[in-house]
Structure formats: C-alpha cells, structure tokens
Design a protein around this motif. Structure first.
Motif, PDB file in Angstrom:
ATOM      1  N   LEU A 196      69.682  59.447 -12.868  1.00 57.18           N
ATOM      2  CA  LEU A 196      68.537  60.279 -13.372  1.00 57.18           C
ATOM      3  C   LEU A 196      68.102  61.052 -12.323  1.00 57.18           C
ATOM      4  O   LEU A 196      67.724  62.428 -12.560  1.00 57.18           O
ATOM      5  N   PHE A 197      67.715  60.529 -11.262  1.00 59.42           N
ATOM      6  CA  PHE A 197      67.031  61.222 -10.199  1.00 59.42           C
ATOM      7  C   PHE A 197      67.837  62.320  -9.737  1.00 59.42           C
ATOM      8  O   PHE A 197      67.523  63.381  -9.445  1.00 59.42           O
ATOM      9  N   VAL A 198      69.152  61.942  -9.473  1.00 58.06           N
ATOM     10  CA  VAL A 198      70.033  63.075  -8.844  1.00 58.06           C
ATOM     11  C   VAL A 198      70.402  64.033  -9.838  1.00 58.06           C
ATOM     12  O   VAL A 198      70.229  65.301  -9.371  1.00 58.06           O
ATOM     13  N   ALA A 199      70.486  63.836 -11.185  1.00 56.38           N
ATOM     14  CA  ALA A 199      70.532  64.968 -12.203  1.00 56.38           C
ATOM     15  C   ALA A 199      69.379  65.564 -12.333  1.00 56.38           C
ATOM     16  O   ALA A 199      69.385  67.036 -12.368  1.00 56.38           O
ATOM     17  N   MET A 215      58.831  56.139 -11.060  1.00 56.22           N
ATOM     18  CA  MET A 215      58.396  57.437 -10.200  1.00 56.22           C
ATOM     19  C   MET A 215      58.322  58.623 -11.079  1.00 56.22           C
ATOM     20  O   MET A 215      58.895  58.390 -12.169  1.00 56.22           O
ATOM     21  N   VAL A 216      57.537  59.568 -10.586  1.00 54.76           N
ATOM     22  CA  VAL A 216      57.469  60.493 -11.269  1.00 54.76           C
ATOM     23  C   VAL A 216      57.757  61.748 -10.436  1.00 54.76           C
ATOM     24  O   VAL A 216      57.399  62.016  -9.238  1.00 54.76           O
ATOM     25  N   LEU A 217      58.543  62.893 -10.876  1.00 54.40           N
ATOM     26  CA  LEU A 217      58.834  63.987 -10.379  1.00 54.40           C
ATOM     27  C   LEU A 217      58.437  65.234 -10.956  1.00 54.40           C
ATOM     28  O   LEU A 217      58.481  65.444 -12.161  1.00 54.40           O
ATOM     29  N   TYR A 218      57.838  66.091 -10.003  1.00 54.17           N
ATOM     30  CA  TYR A 218      57.221  67.357 -10.478  1.00 54.17           C
ATOM     31  C   TYR A 218      57.395  68.374  -9.833  1.00 54.17           C
ATOM     32  O   TYR A 218      57.480  68.191  -8.558  1.00 54.17           O
ATOM     33  N   PRO A 219      56.957  69.754 -10.109  1.00 56.45           N
ATOM     34  CA  PRO A 219      57.087  70.728  -9.432  1.00 56.45           C
ATOM     35  C   PRO A 219      56.081  70.797  -8.253  1.00 56.45           C
ATOM     36  O   PRO A 219      55.049  70.611  -8.679  1.00 56.45           O
ATOM     37  N   ALA A 220      56.566  70.872  -6.975  1.00 52.89           N
ATOM     38  CA  ALA A 220      55.656  71.020  -5.863  1.00 52.89           C
ATOM     39  C   ALA A 220      54.735  72.145  -5.956  1.00 52.89           C
ATOM     40  O   ALA A 220      53.802  72.122  -5.375  1.00 52.89           O
ATOM     41  N   SER A 221      54.909  73.131  -6.811  1.00 54.17           N
ATOM     42  CA  SER A 221      54.278  74.260  -6.882  1.00 54.17           C
ATOM     43  C   SER A 221      53.019  74.065  -7.985  1.00 54.17           C
ATOM     44  O   SER A 221      52.109  74.942  -7.932  1.00 54.17           O
ATOM     45  N   SER A 222      53.068  72.936  -8.655  1.00 52.73           N
ATOM     46  CA  SER A 222      51.862  72.729  -9.441  1.00 52.73           C
ATOM     47  C   SER A 222      50.558  72.314  -8.628  1.00 52.73           C
ATOM     48  O   SER A 222      50.596  71.227  -7.840  1.00 52.73           O
ATOM     49  N   LEU A 223      49.522  72.723  -9.383  1.00 50.57           N
ATOM     50  CA  LEU A 223      48.189  72.054  -8.856  1.00 50.57           C
ATOM     51  C   LEU A 223      48.156  70.668  -9.458  1.00 50.57           C
ATOM     52  O   LEU A 223      48.453  70.422 -10.720  1.00 50.57           O
ATOM     53  N   HIS A 224      47.549  69.559  -8.560  1.00 51.82           N
ATOM     54  CA  HIS A 224      47.652  68.215  -8.990  1.00 51.82           C
ATOM     55  C   HIS A 224      46.279  67.668  -8.396  1.00 51.82           C
ATOM     56  O   HIS A 224      46.016  68.048  -7.154  1.00 51.82           O
ATOM     57  N   ARG A 225      46.176  66.584  -8.873  1.00 50.63           N
ATOM     58  CA  ARG A 225      45.018  65.516  -8.124  1.00 50.63           C
ATOM     59  C   ARG A 225      45.328  64.090  -8.364  1.00 50.63           C
ATOM     60  O   ARG A 225      46.096  63.886  -9.356  1.00 50.63           O
ATOM     61  N   VAL A 226      44.482  63.384  -7.735  1.00 47.46           N
ATOM     62  CA  VAL A 226      44.418  61.857  -7.848  1.00 47.46           C
ATOM     63  C   VAL A 226      43.223  61.473  -8.328  1.00 47.46           C
ATOM     64  O   VAL A 226      42.161  61.870  -7.378  1.00 47.46           O
ATOM     65  N   MET A 227      42.965  60.898  -9.191  1.00 54.10           N
ATOM     66  CA  MET A 227      41.644  60.642  -9.834  1.00 54.10           C
ATOM     67  C   MET A 227      41.092  59.321  -9.043  1.00 54.10           C
ATOM     68  O   MET A 227      41.816  58.614  -8.781  1.00 54.10           O
ATOM     69  N   PRO A 228      39.774  59.305  -8.957  1.00 51.68           N
ATOM     70  CA  PRO A 228      39.226  58.171  -8.094  1.00 51.68           C
ATOM     71  C   PRO A 228      39.533  56.743  -8.707  1.00 51.68           C
ATOM     72  O   PRO A 228      40.009  56.790  -9.799  1.00 51.68           O
ATOM     73  N   VAL A 229      39.931  55.962  -7.809  1.00 53.35           N
ATOM     74  CA  VAL A 229      40.159  54.538  -8.055  1.00 53.35           C
ATOM     75  C   VAL A 229      38.867  53.603  -7.977  1.00 53.35           C
ATOM     76  O   VAL A 229      38.291  53.453  -6.943  1.00 53.35           O
ATOM     77  N   THR A 230      38.546  53.059  -9.016  1.00 46.82           N
ATOM     78  CA  THR A 230      37.427  52.722  -9.409  1.00 46.82           C
ATOM     79  C   THR A 230      37.405  51.109  -9.151  1.00 46.82           C
ATOM     80  O   THR A 230      36.391  50.484  -9.051  1.00 46.82           O
ATOM     81  N   ARG A 231      38.503  50.452  -9.580  1.00 50.43           N
ATOM     82  CA  ARG A 231      38.652  49.092  -9.229  1.00 50.43           C
ATOM     83  C   ARG A 231      40.151  48.776  -8.588  1.00 50.43           C
ATOM     84  O   ARG A 231      40.962  49.587  -9.101  1.00 50.43           O
ATOM     85  N   GLY A 232      39.991  47.863  -7.656  1.00 52.78           N
ATOM     86  CA  GLY A 232      41.428  47.619  -7.034  1.00 52.78           C
ATOM     87  C   GLY A 232      41.970  48.700  -6.217  1.00 52.78           C
ATOM     88  O   GLY A 232      41.191  49.342  -5.549  1.00 52.78           O
ATOM     89  N   THR A 233      43.223  48.651  -5.861  1.00 50.86           N
ATOM     90  CA  THR A 233      43.954  49.474  -4.976  1.00 50.86           C
ATOM     91  C   THR A 233      45.252  50.285  -5.579  1.00 50.86           C
ATOM     92  O   THR A 233      45.754  49.568  -6.417  1.00 50.86           O
ATOM     93  N   ARG A 234      45.270  51.478  -5.233  1.00 55.58           N
ATOM     94  CA  ARG A 234      46.236  52.362  -5.731  1.00 55.58           C
ATOM     95  C   ARG A 234      47.411  52.429  -4.701  1.00 55.58           C
ATOM     96  O   ARG A 234      47.020  53.164  -3.682  1.00 55.58           O
ATOM     97  N   LEU A 278      58.125  67.975 -15.610  1.00 55.06           N
ATOM     98  CA  LEU A 278      57.797  66.553 -15.217  1.00 55.06           C
ATOM     99  C   LEU A 278      58.750  65.616 -15.830  1.00 55.06           C
ATOM    100  O   LEU A 278      58.680  65.458 -17.091  1.00 55.06           O
ATOM    101  N   ILE A 279      59.093  64.784 -14.897  1.00 54.51           N
ATOM    102  CA  ILE A 279      59.970  63.851 -15.565  1.00 54.51           C
ATOM    103  C   ILE A 279      59.792  62.298 -14.750  1.00 54.51           C
ATOM    104  O   ILE A 279      59.382  62.217 -13.756  1.00 54.51           O
ATOM    105  N   ALA A 280      59.479  61.124 -15.539  1.00 53.23           N
ATOM    106  CA  ALA A 280      59.321  59.899 -15.130  1.00 53.23           C
ATOM    107  C   ALA A 280      60.662  59.286 -15.114  1.00 53.23           C
ATOM    108  O   ALA A 280      61.647  59.320 -15.932  1.00 53.23           O
ATOM    109  N   ILE A 281      61.023  58.657 -14.018  1.00 50.94           N
ATOM    110  CA  ILE A 281      62.195  58.036 -13.638  1.00 50.94           C
ATOM    111  C   ILE A 281      61.939  56.515 -13.731  1.00 50.94           C
ATOM    112  O   ILE A 281      61.180  55.997 -12.672  1.00 50.94           O
ATOM    113  N   PRO A 282      62.415  55.709 -14.772  1.00 53.43           N
ATOM    114  CA  PRO A 282      62.031  54.201 -14.530  1.00 53.43           C
ATOM    115  C   PRO A 282      62.812  53.330 -13.628  1.00 53.43           C
ATOM    116  O   PRO A 282      63.734  53.899 -13.331  1.00 53.43           O
TER     117      PRO A 282
END
Ligand code: NI
Length: 227
Positions: free
Chosen positions: A69-72, A150-169, A2-6
């Motif tokens: 960094l994204f390309v690498a 941006m975050v880049l991660y294996p498409a094979s991994s299980l993932h979820r987006v937690m509920p947005v309780t204030r504002g908009t994501r 999992l890699i964060a790309i600033p």
C-alpha cells in the motif's frame, strides 16, 4: 491525498523500535528546523546521525519496502532516513510547511520532499492531544493513529501537531521524493492500481481485461515517472 497505512510495523517491531530509541540521547527538536519552523516547534528529537536513529530508521525502511500500500500510494524514488520525535508536557508544533528540499547532513544525499509521513509509535490511549492536523482541499483533517500505523500526506500542505496534554507522543517522521512529482497524477495512478487489484481478485491476474488495465497503469507510469 492523505492516506492512512495500517500495520506498517507489527507490535513486536514497534516494541523493538521503542527499545532502541527510548535508550537514545534526545535533544531539542529544532536541530532539523528551518528558521520559520524553529519558531513554532517545541519537541524533542533523536539526532539524525545517532546510532539509535540509524538502527531504528533501518527497521522502518525495511517495513516500508514490504508495504504494498505504501509503495502504490507513494511510488517512492528516494526516502529521507526516518527521524524520531516526541512531545510531552504541553509541547506542540505550530502551523508550518515542510522544507521543499532536504539535505542529509555530511553527505550529498538530497531529496525534493513530495510527501511527508508520520509513523505513530505510541498507543493513542496513553496520551491526550498530539493530533496531526493537516490542512487539505476539504478543510483540516485530524490524524491520530494506533502505534505501528502511518499517515502519508502531501509535503506541500500546511500542518501542525496539537499540544500533548497528557503522556508522551512518540513518532517517526520522514519525507520522500516520489517517482511521480505531480500530486494529481500520483493520485490517479493510485486509484487505478487499487481498482486493478480489486478486479484481479474477482477475475484473476491472467484475465485479459486485467492484463489490459495493468498495461494502461504501466504506460501511464512510464509517461509520468522520473527515475
Ligand atoms: Ni512538518
């Protein structure tokens, strides 16, 4: 891996993308889901063939091409046109895995999804919740990044987006097919690339050891890449 790309997008580019997409016509997010995802997904999305999604997606694709960094990290072969979604009022996306093969509607463009990406388009201070939780080898990781990152991660991994309780994501998301299909091989190439770059800062690009290591990198890539 999992890699964060600033700073994939500058603040000015984030503002431009937001102006374009905020003026678009949003629809129920299940437009892109498989049957299982549709059960878990509660959000809004820009239609993938809308003018707003295409224009904003073009800005994202240009920015990706400029990110060393994204390309690498991704070694991208084909990138699915970026999509855009938003969550508000308690909306979330339950645990799921992304579809293995993505077909662009009305075209013969298709990719094997090796990597998934989320590009954040909202200041984290402006909403609560909405973390991207990614199940990994070392347990779940929570990701919530500044706008333009941006975050880049294996498409094979299980993932979820937690509920947005204030504002908009608000975010852009997309998948890509890598030249190097195997996750472990891709990680080794990325490690080697980062190490060679660090050494070349000290010794210069023309140093014989740097030239030698660069050759090793390219020979491994030649061995593992499908293009
Ligand atoms: Ni997903």
């Amino acid at each position: 891996m999992l890699i964060a790309i600033p700073d994939v997008l500058s603040p000015a580019e984030v503002a431009r993308v937001r102006t374009i997409i905020d003026a678009g016509s949003w629809v129920d997010g299940n437009a892109t889901s498989g049957a299982q995802s549709a059960l878990a997904k509660r959000n809004a999305q820009l239609p993938e063939d809308s003018a707003a999604a295409r224009e904003a997606g073009g800005i994202v694709l240009d920015a990706l091409g400029r990110s060393a960094l994204f390309v690498a990290a991704a070694l991208p072969l084909k990138v699915f046109p970026p999509l855009f979604n938003r969550y508000a009022g308690g909306q979330d996306f339950g645990l799921h895995v992304d579809t293995a093969v993505r077909v662009k509607r009305g075209s013969d463009f298709r990719i094997r999804s090796d990597l998934s990406a989320t590009l954040f388009l909202e200041d984290p201070a402006d909403y609560d919740g909405g973390e991207l939780m990614i199940e990994g080898q070392f347990g779940p990781q929570s990701v919530k990044l500044p706008a333009g990152h941006m975050v880049l991660y294996p498409a094979s991994s299980l993932h979820r987006v937690m509920p947005v309780t204030r504002g908009t994501r608000t975010a852009s998301f997309f998948w890509l097919q890598s030249m190097v299909r195997d996750e472990e091989s891709r990680r080794i190439l990325f490690d080697l690339d980062q190490a060679v770059q660090a050494v070349s800062v000290d010794k210069g690009l023309a140093d014989p050891s740097v030239v030698h290591l660069t050759g090793v990198y390219h020979n491994l890539l030649r061995r593992w890449a499908d293009v």
